[in-house]
Design a protein around this motif. Structure first.
Motif, short mmCIF file in Angstrom:
data_model
loop_
_atom_site.label_atom_id
_atom_site.label_comp_id
_atom_site.label_asym_id
_atom_site.label_seq_id
_atom_site.Cartn_x
_atom_site.Cartn_y
_atom_site.Cartn_z
N ARG A 37 -47.72 23.01 -4.59
CA ARG A 37 -48.92 23.02 -5.53
C ARG A 37 -48.24 22.79 -6.77
NH1 ARG A 37 -53.82 25.84 -3.18
NH2 ARG A 37 -53.43 25.70 -1.08
N LYS A 38 -48.42 23.95 -7.79
CA LYS A 38 -48.09 23.58 -9.27
C LYS A 38 -46.65 23.96 -9.38
CE LYS A 38 -52.50 23.44 -11.05
NZ LYS A 38 -53.50 23.70 -12.14
N ARG A 39 -45.97 24.76 -8.32
CA ARG A 39 -44.79 25.26 -8.65
C ARG A 39 -43.58 24.28 -8.20
NH1 ARG A 39 -43.29 30.37 -5.47
NH2 ARG A 39 -41.60 30.42 -6.79
N ILE A 40 -42.75 24.01 -9.10
CA ILE A 40 -41.48 23.12 -9.13
C ILE A 40 -40.42 24.01 -8.29
CG2 ILE A 40 -39.86 21.74 -10.36
CD1 ILE A 40 -41.79 21.93 -12.89
N MET A 41 -39.93 23.15 -7.41
CA MET A 41 -38.94 23.80 -6.47
C MET A 41 -37.67 22.89 -6.11
SD MET A 41 -40.44 26.88 -5.67
CE MET A 41 -39.54 27.29 -4.37
N PHE A 42 -36.52 23.28 -5.68
CA PHE A 42 -35.43 22.66 -5.37
C PHE A 42 -34.93 22.94 -4.26
CE2 PHE A 42 -36.27 23.43 -10.04
CZ PHE A 42 -36.10 22.02 -10.57
N SER A 43 -34.30 21.87 -3.50
CA SER A 43 -33.63 22.23 -2.30
C SER A 43 -32.00 22.36 -2.81
CB SER A 43 -33.66 21.21 -1.62
OG SER A 43 -32.62 21.35 -0.53
N GLU A 44 -31.35 23.56 -2.61
CA GLU A 44 -30.06 24.08 -2.77
C GLU A 44 -29.11 22.65 -2.11
OE1 GLU A 44 -26.52 26.93 -1.83
OE2 GLU A 44 -28.32 27.78 -2.85
N GLU A 45 -29.32 22.22 -1.16
CA GLU A 45 -28.66 21.21 -0.40
C GLU A 45 -28.80 19.75 -1.29
OE1 GLU A 45 -28.77 18.69 3.65
OE2 GLU A 45 -29.65 20.28 3.41
N ALA A 46 -30.15 19.47 -1.70
CA ALA A 46 -30.42 18.25 -2.62
C ALA A 46 -29.71 18.62 -3.81
CB ALA A 46 -31.74 18.13 -2.76
N LEU A 47 -29.75 19.66 -4.54
CA LEU A 47 -28.93 19.73 -5.65
C LEU A 47 -27.46 19.59 -5.60
CD1 LEU A 47 -30.66 22.89 -7.51
CD2 LEU A 47 -30.67 20.45 -7.85
N ASN A 48 -26.87 19.97 -4.33
CA ASN A 48 -25.51 20.04 -4.32
C ASN A 48 -24.93 18.40 -4.07
OD1 ASN A 48 -24.80 22.63 -4.37
ND2 ASN A 48 -25.09 23.03 -2.28
N ASP A 49 -25.97 17.58 -3.40
CA ASP A 49 -25.69 16.37 -3.26
C ASP A 49 -25.71 15.67 -4.29
OD1 ASP A 49 -25.47 16.67 -0.52
OD2 ASP A 49 -27.63 15.98 -0.10
N TRP A 50 -26.65 15.85 -5.36
CA TRP A 50 -27.02 15.44 -6.73
C TRP A 50 -25.79 15.73 -7.45
CZ3 TRP A 50 -27.86 18.20 -11.52
CH2 TRP A 50 -28.27 17.07 -12.34
N ILE A 51 -25.30 16.98 -7.77
CA ILE A 51 -23.90 17.29 -8.32
C ILE A 51 -22.96 16.33 -7.91
CG2 ILE A 51 -22.05 19.02 -8.60
CD1 ILE A 51 -24.69 21.04 -8.45
N ARG A 52 -22.64 16.30 -6.46
CA ARG A 52 -21.58 15.41 -6.20
C ARG A 52 -21.75 14.12 -6.62
NH1 ARG A 52 -21.76 19.11 -1.61
NH2 ARG A 52 -23.27 17.99 -0.54
N GLN A 53 -22.92 13.41 -6.59
CA GLN A 53 -23.26 12.01 -7.19
C GLN A 53 -22.87 12.20 -8.52
OE1 GLN A 53 -23.88 9.12 -4.88
NE2 GLN A 53 -23.41 8.33 -6.95
N GLN A 54 -23.31 12.98 -9.48
CA GLN A 54 -23.07 13.16 -10.62
C GLN A 54 -21.83 13.02 -11.01
OE1 GLN A 54 -25.59 12.61 -13.16
NE2 GLN A 54 -26.58 12.49 -11.18
N GLU A 55 -20.77 13.83 -10.19
CA GLU A 55 -19.35 13.72 -10.48
C GLU A 55 -18.95 12.42 -10.19
OE1 GLU A 55 -18.56 17.09 -7.64
OE2 GLU A 55 -18.69 18.46 -9.51
N ALA A 56 -19.13 11.95 -8.99
CA ALA A 56 -18.62 10.42 -8.56
C ALA A 56 -18.97 9.48 -9.65
CB ALA A 56 -19.29 10.05 -7.21
N ASP A 57 -20.20 9.43 -10.29
CA ASP A 57 -20.51 8.61 -10.98
C ASP A 57 -19.78 8.73 -12.32
OD1 ASP A 57 -22.36 7.45 -9.27
OD2 ASP A 57 -24.32 8.41 -10.52
N HIS A 58 -19.20 9.93 -12.72
CA HIS A 58 -18.64 10.20 -13.66
C HIS A 58 -17.25 9.81 -13.58
CE1 HIS A 58 -17.10 12.08 -17.42
NE2 HIS A 58 -16.12 12.87 -16.76
N MET A 59 -16.62 9.79 -12.47
CA MET A 59 -15.33 9.46 -12.24
C MET A 59 -15.24 8.03 -12.28
SD MET A 59 -13.47 12.20 -12.06
CE MET A 59 -12.08 11.59 -11.50
#
Length: 62
Positions: A37-59
């Motif tokens: 509905r109007k609430r913004i939600m996050f999946s912990e798994e999706a955030l973990n994947d996103w963090i790993r991708q950010q780290e890889a892109d930085h490297m």
């Protein structure tokens, strides 16, 4: 395995940033999220994947 869902405040705490940063990243579509509905939600798994991708892109950029 139970999937963990986070609200904006929980996601901010999880990532170590303020809620304003989360809202900005959502608005700019920089972070994986979904709406319940109007609430913004996050999946912990999706955030973990996103963090790993950010780290890889930085490297790769180094």
């Amino acid at each position: 395995m139970k999937l963990k869902r986070l609200d904006v405040k929980q996601a901010a705490e999880y990532l170590g940033v303020c809620t304003d940063t989360i809202y900005t990243m959502v608005k700019q579509k920089e972070i994986p999220h979904f709406r319940l509905r109007k609430r913004i939600m996050f999946s912990e798994e999706a955030l973990n994947d996103w963090i790993r991708q950010q780290e890889a892109d930085h490297m790769e950029a180094m």
